[in-house]
Design a protein around this motif. Sequence first.
Motif: not given
Ligand SMILES: CC(C)(COP(=O)(O)OP(=O)(O)OC[C@H]1O[C@@H](n2cnc3c(N)ncnc32)[C@H](O)[C@@H]1OP(=O)(O)O)[C@@H](O)C(=O)NCCC(=O)NCCS
Length: 209
Positions: A52, A56, A60, A81-82, A88-90, A109, A111, A123, A153, A156-157, A166-167
């Motif tokens: 992790r 991270y 950066r 965030w947001p 950012l996405s990794h 995002d 994947q 869902r 995703e 969402y961001k 929800y999604f």
């Molecule tokens: C927070 C979330 C968006 C991160 O996405 P992820 O696919 O797990 O991981 P990714 O690598 O694509 O993105 C991570 C980066 O997003 C950014 N991030 C974190 N929280 C965020 C938010 N609330 N909004 C936007 N960006 C966010 C950060 O930069 C993070 O990287 P870092 O921790 O290294 O700084 C995800 O975990 C999440 O909560 N998604 C929503 C899920 C959801 O509500 N589902 C409902 C289903 S019905």
Amino acid sequence: MSIELSQSALQAHFGAVCTAPIFLAHCDRAEPDMPLSDGESLAGEGMASEKRRAEYLLGRCALKAVLAGLGRDADTAAIRWPSPFCSLSHSHGHAVAVGLAGGQGIGIDLQLQKKPPFAVAERILTGATAAYWDGLPDADKAAALQRFWTVNEAVYKACPAPQPAYFRHYRMHAPAAMDGEVSIDGTDYRFRVHTAMLTDGFVSLALRL
Ligand SMILES: CC(C)(COP(=O)(O)OP(=O)(O)OC[C@H]1O[C@@H](n2cnc3c(N)ncnc32)[C@H](O)[C@@H]1OP(=O)(O)O)[C@@H](O)C(=O)NCCC(=O)NCCS
């Protein structure tokens, strides 16, 4: 047709389909001597695992390149965030960051490899998207669900907090297309979403309209 996961290929692809001038950075190797702020060092040290922490730092690296393009302060620890101007996405050793000057919401995002189980479809998909997915040949369903996951995703961001829904309330207006509009039921939020197919996954970019 898939594109290469590289800065030049991503820039060429999204530069051609986006009407807004976006900054994009891809990183698959963190610079060992990358300067970090105190907040970033602290956050990195607090990560739960070495994996992790590496992720991270890779993030950066991409994010700092985008902030430099935007002429903003390089300290990513100060971002809440947001963010309306960057995202950012990794995934599996790759980080992609995007930025928009004067943006009001941007999301990315990525994947790779990991495909969501079919059970999440009900869902996260709704209306025309759910019907489109149901009608696909079985062989195409896993990739399509992974694509829709990145769309959700990214939206969402790009959506301001607090998350309004929800999604399953995210409505894709043209689920078969790689470029289209998404709205969120019960809100005025609308997004332009662009998706690129990669060799082993998808990357989606959402811009709030
Ligand atoms: C927070 C979330 C968006 C991160 O996405 P992820 O696919 O797990 O991981 P990714 O690598 O694509 O993105 C991570 C980066 O997003 C950014 N991030 C974190 N929280 C965020 C938010 N609330 N909004 C936007 N960006 C966010 C950060 O930069 C993070 O990287 P870092 O921790 O290294 O700084 C995800 O975990 C999440 O909560 N998604 C929503 C899920 C959801 O509500 N589902 C409902 C289903 S019905």
